[in-house]
Enzyme design. Structure first.
Site, PDB file in Angstrom:
ATOM      1  N   GLN A  95     -10.551  22.097 -32.292  1.00  0.00           N
ATOM      2  CA  GLN A  95     -11.877  21.543 -32.067  1.00  0.00           C
ATOM      3  C   GLN A  95     -12.109  21.219 -30.602  1.00  0.00           C
ATOM      4  O   GLN A  95     -11.202  21.293 -29.773  1.00  0.00           O
ATOM      5  CB  GLN A  95     -12.050  20.278 -32.919  1.00  0.00           C
ATOM      6  CG  GLN A  95     -11.002  19.217 -32.625  1.00  0.00           C
ATOM      7  CD  GLN A  95     -11.007  18.081 -33.647  1.00  0.00           C
ATOM      8  OE1 GLN A  95     -11.291  16.931 -33.281  1.00  0.00           O
ATOM      9  NE2 GLN A  95     -10.694  18.397 -34.903  1.00  0.00           N
ATOM     10  N   HIS A  97     -15.018  18.513 -28.167  1.00  0.00           N
ATOM     11  CA  HIS A  97     -16.090  17.525 -28.189  1.00  0.00           C
ATOM     12  C   HIS A  97     -16.991  17.706 -26.972  1.00  0.00           C
ATOM     13  O   HIS A  97     -16.520  18.065 -25.882  1.00  0.00           O
ATOM     14  CB  HIS A  97     -15.523  16.110 -28.178  1.00  0.00           C
ATOM     15  CG  HIS A  97     -14.524  15.849 -29.252  1.00  0.00           C
ATOM     16  ND1 HIS A  97     -14.828  15.926 -30.587  1.00  0.00           N
ATOM     17  CD2 HIS A  97     -13.207  15.518 -29.185  1.00  0.00           C
ATOM     18  CE1 HIS A  97     -13.747  15.648 -31.303  1.00  0.00           C
ATOM     19  NE2 HIS A  97     -12.755  15.401 -30.467  1.00  0.00           N
ATOM     20  N   GLU A 114     -11.482  11.385 -25.050  1.00  0.00           N
ATOM     21  CA  GLU A 114     -10.523  10.605 -25.813  1.00  0.00           C
ATOM     22  C   GLU A 114      -9.138  10.720 -25.189  1.00  0.00           C
ATOM     23  O   GLU A 114      -8.923  11.473 -24.230  1.00  0.00           O
ATOM     24  CB  GLU A 114     -10.484  11.085 -27.268  1.00  0.00           C
ATOM     25  CG  GLU A 114     -10.009  12.510 -27.428  1.00  0.00           C
ATOM     26  CD  GLU A 114     -10.149  13.021 -28.861  1.00  0.00           C
ATOM     27  OE1 GLU A 114      -9.182  13.594 -29.387  1.00  0.00           O
ATOM     28  OE2 GLU A 114     -11.237  12.846 -29.456  1.00  0.00           O
ATOM     29  N   HIS A 171      -8.494  21.372 -28.551  1.00  0.00           N
ATOM     30  CA  HIS A 171      -7.348  20.576 -28.973  1.00  0.00           C
ATOM     31  C   HIS A 171      -7.222  20.523 -30.484  1.00  0.00           C
ATOM     32  O   HIS A 171      -8.170  20.799 -31.219  1.00  0.00           O
ATOM     33  CB  HIS A 171      -7.453  19.150 -28.415  1.00  0.00           C
ATOM     34  CG  HIS A 171      -8.617  18.370 -28.969  1.00  0.00           C
ATOM     35  ND1 HIS A 171      -9.880  18.431 -28.435  1.00  0.00           N
ATOM     36  CD2 HIS A 171      -8.697  17.507 -30.014  1.00  0.00           C
ATOM     37  CE1 HIS A 171     -10.688  17.639 -29.117  1.00  0.00           C
ATOM     38  NE2 HIS A 171      -9.997  17.062 -30.086  1.00  0.00           N
ATOM     39  N   ARG A 191     -15.899  22.193 -34.644  1.00  0.00           N
ATOM     40  CA  ARG A 191     -14.724  22.928 -35.112  1.00  0.00           C
ATOM     41  C   ARG A 191     -14.787  24.374 -34.652  1.00  0.00           C
ATOM     42  O   ARG A 191     -15.784  25.064 -34.858  1.00  0.00           O
ATOM     43  CB  ARG A 191     -14.633  22.895 -36.636  1.00  0.00           C
ATOM     44  CG  ARG A 191     -14.354  21.543 -37.232  1.00  0.00           C
ATOM     45  CD  ARG A 191     -14.022  21.645 -38.723  1.00  0.00           C
ATOM     46  NE  ARG A 191     -14.181  20.337 -39.357  1.00  0.00           N
ATOM     47  CZ  ARG A 191     -15.250  19.962 -40.053  1.00  0.00           C
ATOM     48  NH1 ARG A 191     -16.234  20.823 -40.239  1.00  0.00           N
ATOM     49  NH2 ARG A 191     -15.310  18.767 -40.565  1.00  0.00           N
TER      50      ARG A 191
END
Length: 316
Positions: A95, A97, A114, A171, A191
């Site tokens: 995936q 972000h 993150e 990642h 995804r």
């Protein structure tokens, strides 16, 4: 109100989840495939609730809106960070972000940068961290051809490792890994590949190929370089600092006193036991607890044998 805010989490069932959140931390998980424990969250998909003191029973989202003095009168309209523990009993999807600009335009929320502190990892466990494509055109071609063996970068991991995962990074967390994740408060995930596996209803989960290609960073990610300092009974390690958050590991063997340098702190006890003293009041601490030190807490003391992951916003 000079007291810490201890929090009750929300938990989320995932097709890749397991039972380690119960087995390792003693949490009362709702299913045998519980994948995520949203420990400190004001996100509408899983709001933490204060368990103690004056604000017991209040959700962190409303508390942030209605009691801004607890957070140093912040500029962000929503609680900006989210701390969670993930139990990957199987691979998460591959995936990516989006950043703030793309996420706000297309999803109406923050982007998602993150980072992961590896709490536990089985022998041979690995993550996917980055990809080999040299251009967006090559990336799109390899994704659409399903050339995963050549595209994806696999890295072995062990407990205690740390990975910085900025928005745009390809990642996935691998099977047999538990992580404590500090992130922007966002639940947008695109995804790229889900191992062609069905969910509980027998259907494949949706993919987001075009969005993934749009937001993916070209080039291998650069991990942070943790910086450790020893101060008497405290070992403090700055794991990462960026425009969204700073994350530390604090290791206490004895007693350490602290003075506030950020508007508020998010704290997770990942190992050990001890106590927190604020304004003469002692609070017992044990592995698996999560709390906020709000703005009125200007100084505090930690004692015992404790390992904690601590974060705060980069700026007010």
């Amino acid at each position: 109100m000079t007291e810490p805010l201890f929090l009750k989490a929300s938990m989320h069932d995932k097709i890749w989840g397991g039972t380690r959140l119960r087995d390792v931390y003693g949490y009362d998980i709702p299913t045998e495939t519980t994948g995520e424990y949203w420990a400190i969250s004001g996100h509408p998909h899983g709001v933490s609730v204060v368990e103690n003191g004056l604000y017991a029973g209040q959700g962190l989202d409303k508390l942030y809106q209605e009691q801004p003095q607890l957070f140093g009168h912040p500029s962000s309209p929503v609680f900006p960070l989210l701390t969670k523990i993930l139990d990957a009993n199987d691979w998460l999807s591959v995936q990516v972000h989006p950043d703030d600009t793309y996420a706000q335009e297309h999803e109406g929320e923050l982007g998602k940068t993150e980072c992961w502190y590896i709490l536990a990892a089985d022998e041979g466990a690995e993550i996917i961290y980055g990809h080999t494509a040299k251009s967006r055109e090559e990336l799109a071609q390899m994704i659409r051809a399903g050339d995963w063996d050549k595209l994806l970068t696999h890295i072995p991991v062990k407990a205690g490792d740390f990975y910085y995962v900025p928005s745009g990074t390809m990642h996935a967390i691998g099977k047999g890994i538990m992580v404590l994740e500090t992130q922007q408060s966002s639940d947008t995930t695109y995804r790229v590949y889900d191992f062609d596996r069905p969910d509980a209803s027998g259907k494949l989960r949706p993919l987001h190929i075009q969005q993934s290609i749009d937001v993916m960073t070209i080039g291998q990610p650069q991990n942070s370089h943790p910086d450790e300092q020893l101060i008497d009974d405290l070992a403090t390690t700055l794991l990462v600092a960026n425009e969204f958050f700073s994350v530390y590991k604090w290791e206490i063997d004895g007693q350490a006193s602290f003075e506030q340098v950020a508007p508020y702190y998010l704290v997770s006890v990942i190992e050990g036991q001890g106590s927190l003293v604020v304004a003469g009041q002692s609070y017992p601490l044990k592995k698996g607890q999560h709390f906020i030190l709000p703005n009125p807490v200007k100084e505090w003391t930690l004692s015992g044998q404790l390992e904690l992951i601590v974060s705060h916003i980069a700026e007010n």
